[in-house]
Design an enzyme around this catalytic site. Structure first.
Site, mmCIF file in Angstrom:
data_model
loop_
_atom_site.group_PDB
_atom_site.id
_atom_site.type_symbol
_atom_site.label_atom_id
_atom_site.label_comp_id
_atom_site.label_asym_id
_atom_site.label_seq_id
_atom_site.Cartn_x
_atom_site.Cartn_y
_atom_site.Cartn_z
ATOM 1 N N ASN A 99 0.802 -1.231 0.000
ATOM 2 C CA ASN A 99 0.000 0.000 0.000
ATOM 3 C C ASN A 99 0.834 1.280 0.000
ATOM 4 O OD1 ASN A 99 -2.428 1.799 0.841
ATOM 5 N ND2 ASN A 99 -0.986 2.011 2.548
ATOM 6 N N SER A 150 -4.182 2.580 -8.514
ATOM 7 C CA SER A 150 -4.961 3.820 -8.589
ATOM 8 C C SER A 150 -5.680 3.898 -9.925
ATOM 9 C CB SER A 150 -4.009 5.019 -8.468
ATOM 10 O OG SER A 150 -4.665 6.213 -8.791
ATOM 11 N N TYR A 163 3.422 9.436 -11.577
ATOM 12 C CA TYR A 163 2.491 8.681 -10.720
ATOM 13 C C TYR A 163 1.697 7.695 -11.586
ATOM 14 C CZ TYR A 163 -1.146 7.807 -7.204
ATOM 15 O OH TYR A 163 -2.007 7.215 -6.297
ATOM 16 N N SER A 166 3.789 4.768 -12.753
ATOM 17 C CA SER A 166 4.131 3.812 -11.681
ATOM 18 C C SER A 166 2.940 2.917 -11.366
ATOM 19 C CB SER A 166 4.609 4.558 -10.419
ATOM 20 O OG SER A 166 3.556 5.269 -9.804
ATOM 21 N N LYS A 167 1.730 3.477 -11.397
ATOM 22 C CA LYS A 167 0.541 2.687 -11.058
ATOM 23 C C LYS A 167 0.126 1.791 -12.239
ATOM 24 C CE LYS A 167 -0.107 4.203 -6.806
ATOM 25 N NZ LYS A 167 0.069 3.334 -5.639
ATOM 26 N N ILE A 196 -9.673 9.441 -2.800
ATOM 27 C CA ILE A 196 -10.038 9.030 -1.443
ATOM 28 C C ILE A 196 -9.561 10.115 -0.481
ATOM 29 C CG2 ILE A 196 -9.861 7.175 0.281
ATOM 30 C CD1 ILE A 196 -11.014 6.221 -2.459
HETATM 31 P P1 NAI Z 1 -1.131 8.545 2.859
HETATM 32 O O1 NAI Z 1 -0.121 9.546 2.476
HETATM 33 O O2 NAI Z 1 -2.173 8.877 3.873
HETATM 34 O O3 NAI Z 1 -0.421 7.184 3.306
HETATM 35 C C1 NAI Z 1 0.690 6.661 2.627
HETATM 36 C C2 NAI Z 1 1.618 6.068 3.657
HETATM 37 O O4 NAI Z 1 2.741 5.504 2.949
HETATM 38 C C3 NAI Z 1 2.179 7.129 4.618
HETATM 39 O O5 NAI Z 1 1.997 6.724 5.969
HETATM 40 C C4 NAI Z 1 3.649 7.217 4.257
HETATM 41 O O6 NAI Z 1 4.498 7.478 5.371
HETATM 42 C C5 NAI Z 1 3.903 5.833 3.672
HETATM 43 N N1 NAI Z 1 5.074 5.878 2.797
HETATM 44 C C6 NAI Z 1 5.281 6.671 1.717
HETATM 45 N N2 NAI Z 1 6.502 6.482 1.227
HETATM 46 C C7 NAI Z 1 7.088 5.548 2.018
HETATM 47 C C8 NAI Z 1 8.369 4.952 2.031
HETATM 48 N N3 NAI Z 1 9.320 5.271 1.133
HETATM 49 N N4 NAI Z 1 8.638 4.022 2.981
HETATM 50 C C9 NAI Z 1 7.705 3.698 3.916
HETATM 51 N N5 NAI Z 1 6.483 4.239 3.952
HETATM 52 C C10 NAI Z 1 6.183 5.162 3.017
HETATM 53 O O7 NAI Z 1 -1.832 8.147 1.482
HETATM 54 P P2 NAI Z 1 -3.053 7.183 1.113
HETATM 55 O O8 NAI Z 1 -4.020 8.019 0.392
HETATM 56 O O9 NAI Z 1 -3.470 6.375 2.248
HETATM 57 O O10 NAI Z 1 -2.307 6.272 0.021
HETATM 58 C C11 NAI Z 1 -2.111 4.871 0.161
HETATM 59 C C12 NAI Z 1 -2.001 4.257 -1.212
HETATM 60 O O11 NAI Z 1 -3.228 4.497 -1.926
HETATM 61 C C13 NAI Z 1 -0.880 4.854 -2.086
HETATM 62 O O12 NAI Z 1 -0.233 3.815 -2.767
HETATM 63 C C14 NAI Z 1 -1.647 5.750 -3.066
HETATM 64 O O13 NAI Z 1 -0.973 5.893 -4.284
HETATM 65 C C15 NAI Z 1 -2.938 4.977 -3.214
HETATM 66 N N6 NAI Z 1 -4.061 5.789 -3.695
HETATM 67 C C16 NAI Z 1 -4.520 6.869 -2.972
HETATM 68 C C17 NAI Z 1 -5.572 7.624 -3.451
HETATM 69 C C18 NAI Z 1 -6.108 8.812 -2.735
HETATM 70 O O14 NAI Z 1 -6.903 9.568 -3.355
HETATM 71 N N7 NAI Z 1 -5.786 9.039 -1.473
HETATM 72 C C19 NAI Z 1 -6.213 7.298 -4.743
HETATM 73 C C20 NAI Z 1 -5.668 6.142 -5.402
HETATM 74 C C21 NAI Z 1 -4.634 5.432 -4.885
#
Ligand code: NAI
Length: 265
Positions: A99, A150, A163, A166-167, A196
């Site tokens: 994730n 995504s 982005y 990558s997805k 989201i």
């Molecule tokens: P978020 O930013 O709330 O959570 C992402 C988490 O990943 C964070 O806790 C961050 O510290 C961690 N992270 C990032 N880079 C890291 C690294 N190098 N090493 C360890 N941890 C790392 O974001 P969210 O929205 O929960 O995103 C989760 C997934 O969902 C991502 O892959 C994102 O691309 C995907 N996503 C999110 C959408 C949105 O609208 N929020 C839409 C579609 C996909």
């Protein structure tokens, strides 16, 4: 609540310190997993989520069965530590949720190549490294993988090429891995969320009224007339990871209120 996981399942979740990963961890705890390995860069977030998982598990989980690995997922040492510590403390791996991810903006013409490298390393390479390490364990449990991709993996957005690429690659990786591991009974699926409401939105630099307006404007991009919630995605991840989805593999499930069906006119 009817439990999804009743066979001692142990799950690894990356990016579990915030947003979708945090919500998914809590859902797994509620739905009956026997162990969780939660990983993130953000140690404070992880500790909060760990506490919530234990509280929400109806006594099934405790400090010894919810472990945390703080580290950068792009470092191979972090991936190795996740697998080693899960093996040592929880003895098995049934479910892997890839994730952790980053979002960002940059026009093709002006983005430094370092931005491309950073997206690929975080959103794709780390998944490949961690999954490879987990495969022998997933084979033993006939486990399952869910990759958090995504809508941007199948639809193009200006200023988001790194982005999106990558997805898109993550979706193809999901399909290739699904057919490679199907003979072993290991299922591999992805979720492709629309917008989201998570802390990721803040990383677009949007705050206060601007953030509110961004979410409001985005409602109309989703035919169901709203943006998604963490629980929308977490519930689908739990379903895909569980035996309830036992005939699903290689699925790129859209959790997007129908956004993928739209065509501008
Ligand atoms: P978020 O930013 O709330 O959570 C992402 C988490 O990943 C964070 O806790 C961050 O510290 C961690 N992270 C990032 N880079 C890291 C690294 N190098 N090493 C360890 N941890 C790392 O974001 P969210 O929205 O929960 O995103 C989760 C997934 O969902 C991502 O892959 C994102 O691309 C995907 N996503 C999110 C959408 C949105 O609208 N929020 C839409 C579609 C996909």
């Amino acid at each position: 609540m009817e439990l999804y996981f009743t066979n001692g399942e142990v799950a690894i979740i990356t990016g579990a310190g915030s947003g979708i990963g945090a919500g998914t961890a809590v859902r797994f705890a509620q739905f009956g997993v026997s162990g969780l390995c939660l990983s993130d860069l953000n140690g404070a977030g992880l500790q909060e989520v760990r506490k919530k998982c234990i509280e929400q598990s109806a006594g099934r989980l405790d400090e010894s069965t919810v472990i945390t690995v703080i580290g950068d997922i792009t470092e191979e040492e972090t991936c190795a530590a996740i697998v080693d510590q899960t093996k040592k403390s929880l003895d098995r791996i049934d479910i892997l949720i890839n994730n952790a991810g980053i979002v960002g903006v940059g026009l093709v013409e002006h983005s430094p190549i370092s931005q491309f490298d950073c997206f690929m390393k975080t959103n794709l390479r780390s998944v490949v490294v961690l999954t490879q390490l987990c495969i022998p364990y997933l084979r033993r449990t006939k486990g399952s993988v869910v990759n958090v991709s995504s809508i941007a993996g199948v639809r193009s957005f200006p200023g988001r090429s790194n982005y999106c690429m990558s997805k898109a690659a993550l979706n193809m990786y999901t399909n290739c891995l699904a057919v490679e591991l199907a003979p072993d009974g290991v299922r591999v699926n992805a979720v492709n969320p629309g917008l989201i409401d998570t802390p990721m939105i803040d990383k677009h630099g949007l705050v206060g009224e601007q953030r509110k307006k961004f979410l409001e404007d985005n409602k109309k991009c989703h035919p169901l007339g709203r943006v998604g919630t963490v629980d929308d995605v977490a519930d689908s991840i739990c379903f895909l990871a569980s035996s309830r989805a036992s005939f699903m593999t290689g699925n790129l499930t859209f959790i997007d209120g129908g956004r993928n069906c739209l065509c501008p006119r």
